[in-house]
Design an enzyme around this catalytic site. Sequence first.
Site, mmCIF file in Angstrom:
data_model
loop_
_atom_site.group_PDB
_atom_site.id
_atom_site.type_symbol
_atom_site.label_atom_id
_atom_site.label_comp_id
_atom_site.label_asym_id
_atom_site.label_seq_id
_atom_site.Cartn_x
_atom_site.Cartn_y
_atom_site.Cartn_z
ATOM 1 N N GLU A 92 -1.671 -5.732 1.984
ATOM 2 C CA GLU A 92 -2.310 -6.815 1.226
ATOM 3 C C GLU A 92 -1.648 -6.817 -0.145
ATOM 4 O O GLU A 92 -1.898 -5.919 -0.951
ATOM 5 C CB GLU A 92 -3.815 -6.550 1.068
ATOM 6 C CG GLU A 92 -4.578 -6.504 2.362
ATOM 7 C CD GLU A 92 -4.765 -7.879 2.975
ATOM 8 O OE1 GLU A 92 -4.373 -8.897 2.368
ATOM 9 O OE2 GLU A 92 -5.305 -7.923 4.089
ATOM 10 N N GLU B 112 3.600 -13.013 -10.510
ATOM 11 C CA GLU B 112 2.207 -12.609 -10.625
ATOM 12 C C GLU B 112 2.003 -11.892 -11.950
ATOM 13 O O GLU B 112 2.720 -10.956 -12.279
ATOM 14 C CB GLU B 112 1.846 -11.669 -9.480
ATOM 15 C CG GLU B 112 0.416 -11.232 -9.577
ATOM 16 C CD GLU B 112 -0.040 -10.527 -8.327
ATOM 17 O OE1 GLU B 112 0.611 -9.545 -7.941
ATOM 18 O OE2 GLU B 112 -1.034 -10.970 -7.732
ATOM 19 N N LYS C 266 -6.137 7.222 -0.704
ATOM 20 C CA LYS C 266 -5.736 7.538 -2.083
ATOM 21 C C LYS C 266 -6.146 6.407 -3.022
ATOM 22 O O LYS C 266 -5.622 5.302 -2.950
ATOM 23 C CB LYS C 266 -4.213 7.719 -2.195
ATOM 24 C CG LYS C 266 -3.837 8.302 -3.553
ATOM 25 C CD LYS C 266 -2.399 8.071 -3.970
ATOM 26 C CE LYS C 266 -2.159 6.779 -4.671
ATOM 27 N NZ LYS C 266 -2.818 6.654 -6.002
ATOM 28 N N CYS D 67 -5.997 -10.323 -6.853
ATOM 29 C CA CYS D 67 -4.802 -10.787 -6.147
ATOM 30 C C CYS D 67 -4.880 -12.285 -5.859
ATOM 31 O O CYS D 67 -3.856 -12.943 -5.750
ATOM 32 C CB CYS D 67 -4.622 -9.998 -4.862
ATOM 33 S SG CYS D 67 -6.154 -9.868 -3.957
HETATM 34 P P1 NAP Z 1 0.735 -0.813 -7.343
HETATM 35 O O1 NAP Z 1 1.553 -0.152 -8.358
HETATM 36 O O2 NAP Z 1 1.390 -1.434 -6.181
HETATM 37 O O3 NAP Z 1 -0.322 0.302 -6.906
HETATM 38 C C1 NAP Z 1 -1.178 0.165 -5.835
HETATM 39 C C2 NAP Z 1 -1.431 1.517 -5.215
HETATM 40 O O4 NAP Z 1 -0.213 2.044 -4.712
HETATM 41 C C3 NAP Z 1 -1.947 2.555 -6.208
HETATM 42 O O5 NAP Z 1 -2.846 3.438 -5.555
HETATM 43 C C4 NAP Z 1 -0.680 3.295 -6.573
HETATM 44 O O6 NAP Z 1 -0.913 4.587 -7.047
HETATM 45 C C5 NAP Z 1 0.039 3.325 -5.254
HETATM 46 N N1 NAP Z 1 1.494 3.543 -5.358
HETATM 47 C C6 NAP Z 1 2.314 3.306 -6.401
HETATM 48 N N2 NAP Z 1 3.581 3.661 -6.097
HETATM 49 C C7 NAP Z 1 3.561 4.130 -4.830
HETATM 50 C C8 NAP Z 1 4.557 4.648 -3.946
HETATM 51 N N3 NAP Z 1 5.838 4.742 -4.295
HETATM 52 N N4 NAP Z 1 4.169 5.041 -2.704
HETATM 53 C C9 NAP Z 1 2.882 4.941 -2.317
HETATM 54 N N5 NAP Z 1 1.907 4.478 -3.114
HETATM 55 C C10 NAP Z 1 2.230 4.071 -4.359
HETATM 56 O O7 NAP Z 1 -0.148 -1.986 -7.921
HETATM 57 P P2 NAP Z 1 -1.140 -1.956 -9.137
HETATM 58 O O8 NAP Z 1 -0.327 -2.026 -10.375
HETATM 59 O O9 NAP Z 1 -2.101 -0.848 -8.978
HETATM 60 O O10 NAP Z 1 -1.994 -3.308 -8.862
HETATM 61 C C11 NAP Z 1 -1.558 -4.539 -9.224
HETATM 62 C C12 NAP Z 1 -0.818 -5.210 -8.075
HETATM 63 O O11 NAP Z 1 -1.525 -5.068 -6.837
HETATM 64 C C13 NAP Z 1 -0.664 -6.678 -8.264
HETATM 65 O O12 NAP Z 1 0.609 -7.091 -7.948
HETATM 66 C C14 NAP Z 1 -1.684 -7.306 -7.297
HETATM 67 O O13 NAP Z 1 -1.439 -8.558 -6.782
HETATM 68 C C15 NAP Z 1 -1.711 -6.349 -6.196
HETATM 69 N N6 NAP Z 1 -3.030 -6.426 -5.538
HETATM 70 C C16 NAP Z 1 -3.117 -7.056 -4.334
HETATM 71 C C17 NAP Z 1 -4.326 -7.175 -3.705
HETATM 72 C C18 NAP Z 1 -4.484 -7.853 -2.369
HETATM 73 O O14 NAP Z 1 -5.531 -7.746 -1.748
HETATM 74 N N7 NAP Z 1 -3.511 -8.556 -1.878
HETATM 75 C C19 NAP Z 1 -5.454 -6.616 -4.291
HETATM 76 C C20 NAP Z 1 -5.324 -5.982 -5.507
HETATM 77 C C21 NAP Z 1 -4.100 -5.893 -6.114
HETATM 78 P P3 NAP Z 1 -1.016 4.852 -8.631
HETATM 79 O O15 NAP Z 1 -1.951 3.834 -9.185
HETATM 80 O O16 NAP Z 1 -1.551 6.207 -8.728
HETATM 81 O O17 NAP Z 1 0.373 4.709 -9.133
#
Ligand code: NAP
Length: 492
Positions: free
Chosen positions: A265, A396, A190, A299
């Site tokens: 991650e 963050e 997804k 990240c």
């Molecule tokens: P996010 O809200 O955690 O979303 C990540 C993914 O999870 C998206 O595909 C999102 O879908 C999905 N998601 C959201 N709620 C969910 C749920 N209840 N159950 C299952 N999946 C769900 O994060 P983001 O706002 O997209 O990205 C920013 C964050 O990601 C930051 O905190 C960053 O550090 C972290 N990040 C970490 C890494 C790493 O490699 N460690 C890399 C990139 C980003 P939708 O977008 O459709 O809601």
Amino acid sequence: MTTTLDPRVALSPTKLFINNEFVDAADGKVFQTENPANGQILAEVAEGGAEDIDRAVRAARAALDGLWSKFSPSDRAQLMWRLADLIRQHTDELALLESLDNGKPLMMATYVDVPLTAGHIQYNAGWVGKQTGDTLTLGVPYTPDADYLAYTRREPIGVVGQIVPWNYPLVMAALKLGPALATGNCAVLKPAEQTPLSTLRLAELIAEAGFPPGVVNIVPGLGETAGAALAAHPDVDKIAFTGSVEVGKLIVQAAIGNLKKVTLELGGKSPVIIFPDADLDAAVPGAAAAAFFNQGEVCTTGSRLFVHESLFEEVVDGVAAIASNMKIGDGLEPDTEVGPLISLDQLDRVSGYLDASRAEGATFRTGGDRVGDVGYFVQPTVVTDAGPDTRIAREEIFGPVVVASPFSTLEEIAAVANDTRFGLSAGVWTRDVSRAHRMAHLLKVGTVWVNCYQAFDASMPFGGYKESGWGREMGKEALDAYTELKSVCLML
Ligand code: NAP
Ligand code: MG
């Protein structure tokens, strides 16, 4: 019915990719994806829900039990090589989709994102058939003359669910699909709702490369519906997630039902530490790049800059000068260095941190404001005098914001750098070899970069200590995380 509204994405698929076919959502729902440089809608995309996730999981299971398990390792590798080649052949098109949908500079998408994506698939293709087990010598002679043959073998985990964020849509997909396919799994992925377009085009290339139906399924949709359904699905054997810590914890809870394997991650608050003997001609631009690369939406962003007190003003001035001269603009402009943030929500989130920090009395050496009122642009920002317990110094931000602080000794800075719930990465700038290694050993993070930053490679394991995650991606460790290890014991 899905629609493309921007002619530049008109040829791109916008439906769910299940069983190598592009299909509408079961309930016909669609959502819009926008260009964050101007807020205009690029396309309407089919919005997968629980029923579609179930359909995709069933397709993956059928492929796993059927044709895919009959593929020899060399046939599997050949498909992956072909996919890597197709990605490279379509670099311009994929980079354009990535830049339009995410906002990132086209140059970055062209020279970083797409090559890394192809490179990951290719690296993992090279591992196919090379994972080995061990032969074991049993230590307990149950009967005096018993002899045994015991060995281990690696087997695919099965059907894997993969959920990725919007900051590196293609790279994240490759990081997840590469090891999953190399080890013989079938996947349901997804993409993030903000950036589905490049991943759906990748789906088309997956079919073109010759992967059998059901091996890879791509289901765009919202996190709380499609993502949650995938994480909780009882016939998914593993879930691999990249995103925020908060959602990572929801994934763990959702996985409890069938105790599916979980790798995570998650985020970071990574320290970049500049010692007095550092080569400042490299360290200053290095610190600026660590903070502002990809709009700080990485990240591993080096969002905490620690500079030895003897150099503090000089380094902060240098980083601030670079920040204030960075060209902010539409990712498609050839000289853009900083594109828009991904969304209005993200702009509000970043602005909230900046406003709170300003109110707390921090000093803004440069930046701190939104740019224009079209698109979601924020100035690269350098903050000093923010206490170690302020939100801007601890949480963050996922934007182009760095908090700089002085330090005096190695022991002190190691403790300060480790004083965080995160543990993803760190940067160290010094010309003293033993100091570099001492620091690298003291830092509680998954990756330490010395005299460089954000040098990623498919061969180098990546992941976090503490709340930055579970497990590792990249390197051969990523393949292990997509296999079950079986022991076989025969009495001879
Ligand atoms: P996010 O809200 O955690 O979303 C990540 C993914 O999870 C998206 O595909 C999102 O879908 C999905 N998601 C959201 N709620 C969910 C749920 N209840 N159950 C299952 N999946 C769900 O994060 P983001 O706002 O997209 O990205 C920013 C964050 O990601 C930051 O905190 C960053 O550090 C972290 N990040 C970490 C890494 C790493 O490699 N460690 C890399 C990139 C980003 P939708 O977008 O459709 O809601
Ligand atoms: Mg978008």
